[in-house]
Design a protein around this motif. Structure first.
Motif, PDB file in Angstrom:
ATOM      1  N   GLU A  35     -41.937  11.394  -7.835  1.00 18.03           N
ATOM      2  CA  GLU A  35     -42.280  11.647  -6.434  1.00 18.03           C
ATOM      3  C   GLU A  35     -41.348  10.898  -5.482  1.00 18.03           C
ATOM      4  N   LEU A  36     -40.962   9.684  -5.866  1.00 16.79           N
ATOM      5  CA  LEU A  36     -40.214   8.816  -4.964  1.00 16.79           C
ATOM      6  C   LEU A  36     -38.701   9.005  -5.018  1.00 16.79           C
ATOM      7  N   ALA A  37     -38.161   9.330  -6.184  1.00 13.60           N
ATOM      8  CA  ALA A  37     -36.722   9.227  -6.423  1.00 13.60           C
ATOM      9  C   ALA A  37     -35.850   9.953  -5.394  1.00 13.60           C
ATOM     10  N   PRO A  38     -36.080  11.227  -5.113  1.00 10.56           N
ATOM     11  CA  PRO A  38     -35.180  11.888  -4.149  1.00 10.56           C
ATOM     12  C   PRO A  38     -35.187  11.215  -2.781  1.00 10.56           C
ATOM     13  N   ALA A  39     -36.378  10.815  -2.315  1.00 13.59           N
ATOM     14  CA  ALA A  39     -36.475  10.187  -0.998  1.00 13.59           C
ATOM     15  C   ALA A  39     -35.878   8.787  -0.992  1.00 13.59           C
ATOM     16  N   VAL A  40     -35.928   8.063  -2.127  1.00 20.22           N
ATOM     17  CA  VAL A  40     -35.283   6.748  -2.209  1.00 20.22           C
ATOM     18  C   VAL A  40     -33.785   6.902  -1.990  1.00 20.22           C
ATOM     19  N   VAL A  41     -33.193   7.904  -2.640  1.00 23.39           N
ATOM     20  CA  VAL A  41     -31.754   8.147  -2.504  1.00 23.39           C
ATOM     21  C   VAL A  41     -31.396   8.465  -1.055  1.00 23.39           C
ATOM     22  N   GLU A  42     -32.254   9.227  -0.390  1.00 20.35           N
ATOM     23  CA  GLU A  42     -31.989   9.610   1.003  1.00 20.35           C
ATOM     24  C   GLU A  42     -32.240   8.450   1.966  1.00 20.35           C
ATOM     25  N   ALA A  43     -33.330   7.702   1.728  1.00 24.50           N
ATOM     26  CA  ALA A  43     -33.742   6.668   2.681  1.00 24.50           C
ATOM     27  C   ALA A  43     -32.952   5.374   2.527  1.00 24.50           C
TER      28      ALA A  43
END
Length: 458
Positions: free
Chosen positions: A244-252
């Motif tokens: 759930e977190l991984a794509p948004a971690v890369v973006e944020a």
């Protein structure tokens, strides 16, 4: 046919020896599982069972618990939640004088982390002098694993109940081994906590602003069907959260994404702290129902084990914390173990952990015993609970819901105590984790709670 000439059938109760002896003589028996009530509870139990409010009150309390919809909505610095000059800790209230080794170690580590002492000796003196207020996490809508110490620069998961509107918090998981929550406070422990303050916390806060709320009830339900029990086994749940977190971690947080994702991936217990906050907000929804005999908190501080009941507000009922029985790391043994510690029993209180071990056969490799023991433990908890959780289901029991809603009256009537699985902290401050296993709660915590409830019965 005369009754005297009919084939005899014998009902056996209690010790199995009698049943075995009769069966050896080809006598047909019907064994009945029965246990005497806990000693000294007969009058209080009768008063609580006779209270006309009890059934409806318990139905309301357990329905609130099971209908809660916890969502991970953010990560916040503890300074936004804590009063100045306050540290939170696990379990019922405790003073520095009565604190165990790992609790003292964690408090010393927090003093050093916050720059409130130059060394461990100064930290101990200032804590002994009462310069820092020590308050239970539970009194601040929070929970903390093991020592559970929370100081202002730490970051917290923020979990909100979309059904009933409550909010709960829990610190971020440091990993295993020598960590603050087990009472370690060496340079590597403080370095990791500073990295969590400077990098991990801000990255996750920015990440959740992008993802929006994450449904923890749904992730927990999935993880149960993938072999977790959400206390001492969180491998599947951590993997699901990482997805759930991984794509948004890369973006944020592109500059920190690799180390953040590597840290989470290397820590199978990362989900535990989010699960604890979810369990806390769910059980808090069931609080303050007059006449209810349902347990809404079980917590330990390394010295005392305490419980709270829905019908008795924030009152703590305590007994001495026991030493867990389990598997030890390396050369450690029972003599190295501290008595039970931590707020993570909120998982059992909400129908997970020891109550869901039948969903996690691999847990026995961590806490000891056999797979049959895990299944037996879950089955026994149906005898002291009010309901089966509609969302948290166990495949190996035909997708039966986990037992949920501990009833102190049923505990007294059956003599069965809640099953708790737990990590084991070293009794000497600074040692860290020494093992994991099962622990028996003290009978006194439940009998005194029952007696207090009886005094308020109509």
């Amino acid at each position: 046919m005369s009754p005297l000439s009919a084939p005899s059938r014998v009902v056996t109760v209690g010790a199995g020896l009698l049943d075995e002896a009769l069966r050896a003589q080809a006598v047909e028996t019907t064994p009945v599982s029965w246990r005497p009530p806990l000693p000294g509870t007969a009058e209080a139990l009768a008063a609580v069972l006779a209270d006309p409010r009890r059934q409806a009150a318990n139905e309301l309390a357990v329905s609130r618990l099971t209908s809660a919809r916890p969502h991970l909505v953010g990560v916040r610095r503890a300074s936004e939640v804590l009063a100045a000059g306050t540290f939170l800790h696990a379990g019922p209230p405790i003073t520095w004088e009565r604190a165990s080794g790992p609790m003292r170690g964690a408090l010393i580590g927090a003093m050093l982390l916050e720059g409130l002492a130059g060394d461990e000796h100064e930290a101990g003196r200032r804590l002994a002098a009462g310069e820092i207020a020590l308050r239970p996490c539970h009194e601040h809508a929070a929970v903390g694993p093991m020592a559970g110490v929370v100081s202002p620069s730490m970051w917290l998961f923020e979990v909100r109940d979309d059904e009933h509107g409550g909010t709960a918090y829990c610190s971020l998981n440091e990993g295993l081994g020598k960590v603050l929550r087990y009472g370690a406070y060496g340079p590597e422990v403080l370095e990791r906590l500073r990295w969590m303050d400077a990098v991990l916390g801000p990255a996750l806060a920015a990440t959740l602003e992008r993802t929006g709320p994450i449904d923890l009830r749904s992730l927990t339900a999935q993880a149960l069907q993938m072999g977790d029990e959400l206390h001492n086994r969180n491998r599947a749940a951590t993997s699901l959260l990482l997805r759930e977190l991984a794509p948004a971690v890369v973006e944020a947080a592109p500059g920190a994404a690799a180390e953040v994702l590597r840290f989470i991936n290397g820590n199978d217990h990362f989900f535990l702290n989010a699960a604890m906050a979810a369990a806390k907000v769910s059980t808090d929804a069931a609080r303050d129902v007059p006449g209810s005999s349902m347990v809404v908190a079980m917590a330990r501080n390394g010295t005392d084990f305490g419980v709270q009941l829905s019908g008795l507000g924030g009152r703590w009922f305590t007994g001495p914390a026991g030493v867990p029985d389990g598997l030890y790391l390396g050369s450690y043994g029972p003599d190295d173990a501290n008595p039970d510690i931590g707020d993570s029993t909120i998982t059992e209180t909400s129908g997970l952990g020891g109550f869901a071990m039948a969903a996690a056969p691999a847990i026995v490799r961590f806490v000891g015993g056999e797979v049959s023991d895990a299944i037996r433990a879950t089955r026994s908890m149906y005898e002291i609970t009010l309901a089966e959780h509609p969302a948290y289901q166990i495949p190996g029991l035909g997708f039966r819901g986990t037992p949920v809603g501990i009833d102190v009256a049923l505990v007294a009537r059956t003599g069965l105590l809640p099953v708790v699985n737990t990590g084991i902290a070293g009794r000497v401050a600074g040692t860290g984790q020494v093992g994991a296993g099962l622990v028996k709660p003290p009978v006194e915590a439940f009998t005194t709670a029952l007696i207090a409830l009886a005094e308020q019965a109509i």
